[in-house]
Design an enzyme around this catalytic site. Structure first.
Site, PDB file in Angstrom:
ATOM      1  N   ARG A  25      38.169  38.412  40.164  1.00  8.25           N
ATOM      2  CA  ARG A  25      39.316  39.045  39.922  1.00  8.25           C
ATOM      3  C   ARG A  25      39.540  38.698  38.126  1.00  8.25           C
ATOM      4  O   ARG A  25      40.818  38.880  37.845  1.00  8.25           O
ATOM      5  CB  ARG A  25      40.684  38.405  40.521  1.00  8.25           C
ATOM      6  CG  ARG A  25      40.647  38.633  41.797  1.00  8.25           C
ATOM      7  CD  ARG A  25      40.973  39.936  42.283  1.00  8.25           C
ATOM      8  NE  ARG A  25      40.856  40.545  43.500  1.00  8.25           N
ATOM      9  CZ  ARG A  25      41.975  40.589  44.271  1.00  8.25           C
ATOM     10  NH1 ARG A  25      43.199  40.401  43.873  1.00  8.25           N
ATOM     11  NH2 ARG A  25      42.029  40.935  45.589  1.00  8.25           N
ATOM     12  N   ARG A  29      45.450  41.624  36.700  1.00  9.31           N
ATOM     13  CA  ARG A  29      46.801  41.209  36.110  1.00  9.31           C
ATOM     14  C   ARG A  29      46.941  40.031  35.159  1.00  9.31           C
ATOM     15  O   ARG A  29      47.928  39.832  34.366  1.00  9.31           O
ATOM     16  CB  ARG A  29      47.871  40.974  37.282  1.00  9.31           C
ATOM     17  CG  ARG A  29      48.130  42.414  38.039  1.00  9.31           C
ATOM     18  CD  ARG A  29      49.031  42.099  39.172  1.00  9.31           C
ATOM     19  NE  ARG A  29      48.273  41.555  40.174  1.00  9.31           N
ATOM     20  CZ  ARG A  29      48.435  41.475  41.393  1.00  9.31           C
ATOM     21  NH1 ARG A  29      49.865  41.838  41.706  1.00  9.31           N
ATOM     22  NH2 ARG A  29      47.692  40.777  42.118  1.00  9.31           N
ATOM     23  N   ARG A  38      47.767  49.686  33.645  1.00 10.00           N
ATOM     24  CA  ARG A  38      48.265  49.800  34.728  1.00 10.00           C
ATOM     25  C   ARG A  38      49.667  50.469  35.184  1.00 10.00           C
ATOM     26  O   ARG A  38      50.153  51.217  35.743  1.00 10.00           O
ATOM     27  CB  ARG A  38      48.154  48.400  35.762  1.00 10.00           C
ATOM     28  CG  ARG A  38      48.814  48.113  37.012  1.00 10.00           C
ATOM     29  CD  ARG A  38      47.917  48.782  38.084  1.00 10.00           C
ATOM     30  NE  ARG A  38      48.257  48.297  39.359  1.00 10.00           N
ATOM     31  CZ  ARG A  38      49.606  48.693  39.827  1.00 10.00           C
ATOM     32  NH1 ARG A  38      50.063  49.578  39.091  1.00 10.00           N
ATOM     33  NH2 ARG A  38      50.071  48.030  40.719  1.00 10.00           N
ATOM     34  N   ASP A  75      38.069  48.053  44.776  1.00 12.30           N
ATOM     35  CA  ASP A  75      38.795  47.181  46.212  1.00 12.30           C
ATOM     36  C   ASP A  75      37.674  47.205  47.189  1.00 12.30           C
ATOM     37  O   ASP A  75      37.195  48.061  47.227  1.00 12.30           O
ATOM     38  CB  ASP A  75      39.859  47.445  46.524  1.00 12.30           C
ATOM     39  CG  ASP A  75      40.659  46.481  46.989  1.00 12.30           C
ATOM     40  OD1 ASP A  75      41.615  45.689  46.418  1.00 12.30           O
ATOM     41  OD2 ASP A  75      40.618  46.030  48.134  1.00 12.30           O
ATOM     42  N   TYR A 152      40.546  44.096  58.427  1.00 14.94           N
ATOM     43  CA  TYR A 152      41.536  45.295  57.777  1.00 14.94           C
ATOM     44  C   TYR A 152      41.658  46.103  58.688  1.00 14.94           C
ATOM     45  O   TYR A 152      42.728  46.831  58.882  1.00 14.94           O
ATOM     46  CB  TYR A 152      41.359  45.378  56.467  1.00 14.94           C
ATOM     47  CG  TYR A 152      42.080  44.393  55.563  1.00 14.94           C
ATOM     48  CD1 TYR A 152      42.978  44.108  55.327  1.00 14.94           C
ATOM     49  CD2 TYR A 152      40.774  43.601  55.103  1.00 14.94           C
ATOM     50  CE1 TYR A 152      43.449  43.012  54.106  1.00 14.94           C
ATOM     51  CE2 TYR A 152      41.179  42.607  54.119  1.00 14.94           C
ATOM     52  CZ  TYR A 152      42.522  42.311  53.908  1.00 14.94           C
ATOM     53  OH  TYR A 152      43.003  41.227  52.910  1.00 14.94           O
TER      54      TYR A 152
HETATM   55  O1  CP3 Z   1      37.903  41.674  38.763  1.00 16.41           O
HETATM   56  C1  CP3 Z   1      37.550  41.584  40.003  1.00 16.41           C
HETATM   57  O2  CP3 Z   1      37.143  40.849  40.818  1.00 16.41           O
HETATM   58  C2  CP3 Z   1      37.331  43.254  40.410  1.00 16.41           C
HETATM   59  C3  CP3 Z   1      38.381  43.883  41.142  1.00 16.41           C
HETATM   60  C4  CP3 Z   1      38.635  43.312  42.533  1.00 16.41           C
HETATM   61  C5  CP3 Z   1      39.873  43.655  43.197  1.00 16.41           C
HETATM   62  N1  CP3 Z   1      39.956  43.291  44.545  1.00 16.41           N
HETATM   63  C6  CP3 Z   1      41.099  44.564  42.519  1.00 16.41           C
HETATM   64  C7  CP3 Z   1      42.473  44.264  42.870  1.00 16.41           C
HETATM   65  C8  CP3 Z   1      38.066  42.801  43.645  1.00 16.41           C
HETATM   66  C9  CP3 Z   1      36.565  42.186  43.700  1.00 16.41           C
HETATM   67  C10 CP3 Z   1      38.636  42.822  44.761  1.00 16.41           C
HETATM   68  C11 CP3 Z   1      38.163  42.521  46.114  1.00 16.41           C
HETATM   69  C12 CP3 Z   1      39.182  42.324  47.368  1.00 16.41           C
HETATM   70  N2  CP3 Z   1      40.180  43.200  47.675  1.00 16.41           N
HETATM   71  C13 CP3 Z   1      39.076  41.239  48.236  1.00 16.41           C
HETATM   72  C14 CP3 Z   1      38.094  40.091  48.222  1.00 16.41           C
HETATM   73  C15 CP3 Z   1      38.281  38.942  47.334  1.00 16.41           C
HETATM   74  C16 CP3 Z   1      39.253  38.169  47.583  1.00 16.41           C
HETATM   75  O3  CP3 Z   1      40.504  38.102  46.806  1.00 16.41           O
HETATM   76  O4  CP3 Z   1      39.350  37.452  48.650  1.00 16.41           O
HETATM   77  C17 CP3 Z   1      40.008  41.401  49.217  1.00 16.41           C
HETATM   78  C18 CP3 Z   1      40.505  40.566  50.438  1.00 16.41           C
HETATM   79  C19 CP3 Z   1      40.880  42.732  48.914  1.00 16.41           C
HETATM   80  C20 CP3 Z   1      42.030  43.261  49.453  1.00 16.41           C
HETATM   81  C21 CP3 Z   1      43.245  43.087  48.371  1.00 16.41           C
HETATM   82  N3  CP3 Z   1      43.285  43.955  47.287  1.00 16.41           N
HETATM   83  C22 CP3 Z   1      44.363  42.476  48.814  1.00 16.41           C
HETATM   84  C23 CP3 Z   1      44.519  41.444  49.803  1.00 16.41           C
HETATM   85  C24 CP3 Z   1      45.441  42.698  47.541  1.00 16.41           C
HETATM   86  C25 CP3 Z   1      46.618  42.292  47.318  1.00 16.41           C
HETATM   87  C26 CP3 Z   1      46.683  40.892  46.898  1.00 16.41           C
HETATM   88  C27 CP3 Z   1      46.938  41.051  45.361  1.00 16.41           C
HETATM   89  O5  CP3 Z   1      46.093  40.421  44.651  1.00 16.41           O
HETATM   90  O6  CP3 Z   1      47.665  41.726  44.690  1.00 16.41           O
HETATM   91  C28 CP3 Z   1      44.514  43.544  46.742  1.00 16.41           C
HETATM   92  C29 CP3 Z   1      45.119  44.508  45.555  1.00 16.41           C
HETATM   93  C30 CP3 Z   1      44.287  44.145  44.286  1.00 16.41           C
HETATM   94  N4  CP3 Z   1      42.743  44.427  44.270  1.00 16.41           N
HETATM   95  C31 CP3 Z   1      44.745  44.121  42.906  1.00 16.41           C
HETATM   96  C32 CP3 Z   1      43.506  44.016  42.204  1.00 16.41           C
HETATM   97  C33 CP3 Z   1      43.603  43.909  40.691  1.00 16.41           C
HETATM   98  C34 CP3 Z   1      46.152  43.858  42.649  1.00 16.41           C
HETATM   99  C35 CP3 Z   1      46.742  45.321  42.644  1.00 16.41           C
HETATM  100  C36 CP3 Z   1      47.477  45.701  41.256  1.00 16.41           C
HETATM  101  O7  CP3 Z   1      46.942  45.284  40.227  1.00 16.41           O
HETATM  102  O8  CP3 Z   1      48.325  46.370  41.241  1.00 16.41           O
END
Ligand code: CP3
Length: 345
Positions: A25, A29, A38, A75, A152
């Site tokens: 991640r 943010r 964003r 994602d 999911y």
């Molecule tokens: O920098 C990185 O690692 C690359 C980007 C990345 C995102 N999601 C961007 C994201 C990666 C590798 C993911 C994978 C992902 N997505 C996983 C596996 C990794 C983990 O955390 O276990 C999972 C379970 C998801 C599903 C997901 N996406 C959830 C549950 C959420 C909401 C929780 C949160 O962190 O807000 C997301 C949203 C998400 N994916 C964001 C980002 C940057 C936040 C949204 C935003 O910026 O508005």
């Protein structure tokens, strides 16, 4: 394709001059530069689906934090969407699916063979990032593990227990395998396209591994991770990150992957003993350590590096960095790894 980059050598168990580092991640943010982009958009999906912008935010942590790899900004949920279940990313709440899998007919309706063709925006983003990076660091492509995507597809949102998804495993194991197999097929094609577009290494996120017993994980997760690993063995380095799958480390160790990701709840020496010397290990600082003082971050990061002893190690956190973390403390973590000298080196 890059072959001699530090992190790729570490993944393959070749000689390295220091431990490589990136942060799950890292594109997100924590960075003001990410939040600025964003804020100018309608939402998360617009960023994911606009290749030039996805490429731009993927490069930010390389420039600002100095990590040794860029992970493509996307994602794991783009895969269920490509198969016919669109997702929304709700502010403050996370992912939400309007349609979920409830019946056998729902599984049959899912798009499998051509689903990866719906993800051209990801391949375009990787190609654009490749160009912008100009060979500076490798690109990590990724996908969710079949079990986590299954979760999911059935629950339609996050859950503490994923008991609806687990109900399928216990009430309809044969149908569960059919669905897991479909997800696996799409995932392999999707990852192959990412490699074709420029991804140099791959990571599989099994974020909900922790809800399964070792036996359930052996039956419903391992065979599919095996198929995915086999598709890339000897070609593209692949990391399996099965969060919380402590009792399953012995099964993961037997798969033809290069690297196994560890979360912070496992002991490093014990993991090395279970997994053996033939895999690279990735991790595993508790992301919450980055809330502590600078002195404490240095201390705990150096302890982690000493525990891994520089042998087949890619430094990372044990899970994604939390969005309220001070990015300068993330940079401190990265700098400590990059400047660390092993005692007898
Ligand atoms: O920098 C990185 O690692 C690359 C980007 C990345 C995102 N999601 C961007 C994201 C990666 C590798 C993911 C994978 C992902 N997505 C996983 C596996 C990794 C983990 O955390 O276990 C999972 C379970 C998801 C599903 C997901 N996406 C959830 C549950 C959420 C909401 C929780 C949160 O962190 O807000 C997301 C949203 C998400 N994916 C964001 C980002 C940057 C936040 C949204 C935003 O910026 O508005």
């Amino acid at each position: 394709m890059q072959t001699d980059a530090l992190i790729l050598r570490a993944a393959k168990g070749l000689k390295v001059e220091r431990t490589p580092v990136w942060v799950m991640r890292q594109a997100g943010r924590i960075l003001p530069e990410y939040r600025a982009i964003r804020a100018s958009l309608s939402g998360f999906k617009e960023l994911v689906e606009t290749p030039a912008l996805a490429a731009e935010v993927s490069k930010q942590p390389v420039d600002i934090l100095g990590v040794d790899a860029a992970i493509i900004f996307s994602d794991i949920l783009v895969v269920p969407e490509a198969m016919g279940l669109p997702y929304q990313m709700l502010e403050q709440k996370g992912p939400w699916f309007e349609k979920t899998i409830e019946t056998h007919a729902d599984i049959l309706r899912l798009n499998a063979h051509n689903a990866h063709e719906n993800l051209q925006y990801v391949y375009d983003a990787i190609a654009c990032l490749k160009k912008n990076l100009a060979g500076s660091v490798p690109i990590i492509g990724f996908a969710g593990a079949p079990w986590t995507i299954f979760c999911y597809m059935i629950e339609g949102k996050g859950s503490k227990t994923f008991s609806l998804a687990k109900k399928w495993l216990y009430q309809a194991p044969d149908l569960s395998h059919i669905l897991l197999d479909k997800i696996t097929e799409v995932t392999i094609q999707y990852l192959q396209e990412q490699v074709r577009a420029g991804a140099d290494m791959l990571q599989i996120f099994d974020s909900w591994a922790e809800v399964l017993s070792p036996e359930a994980y052996r039956i419903f997760a391992i065979p599919y991770l095996d198929k995915i690993s086999q598709a890339f063995a000897g070609k593209t380095p692949i990391t399996l990150f099965s969060k919380g799958a402590h009792g399953s480390r012995k099964y993961l160790a037997a798969l033809p992957c290069d690297t196994i990701g560890l979360d912070w709840t496992v002991d490093i020496a014990e993991s090395r003993a279970i997994i053996g010397a033939n895999k690279t290990l990735q991790g595993n600082l508790d992301p919450c350590v980055l809330y502590s003082s600078e002195a404490e971050i240095v201390k705990q990061t150096e302890k982690m590096l000493a525990d891994f002893a520089g042998q087949r190690h890619i430094a990372n956190l044990g899970h994604g960095v939390y969005p309220d973390t001070d990015w300068q403390k993330v940079k401190l973590f990265i700098d400590v790894v990059k400047n660390y000298k092993f005692k007898n080196a």
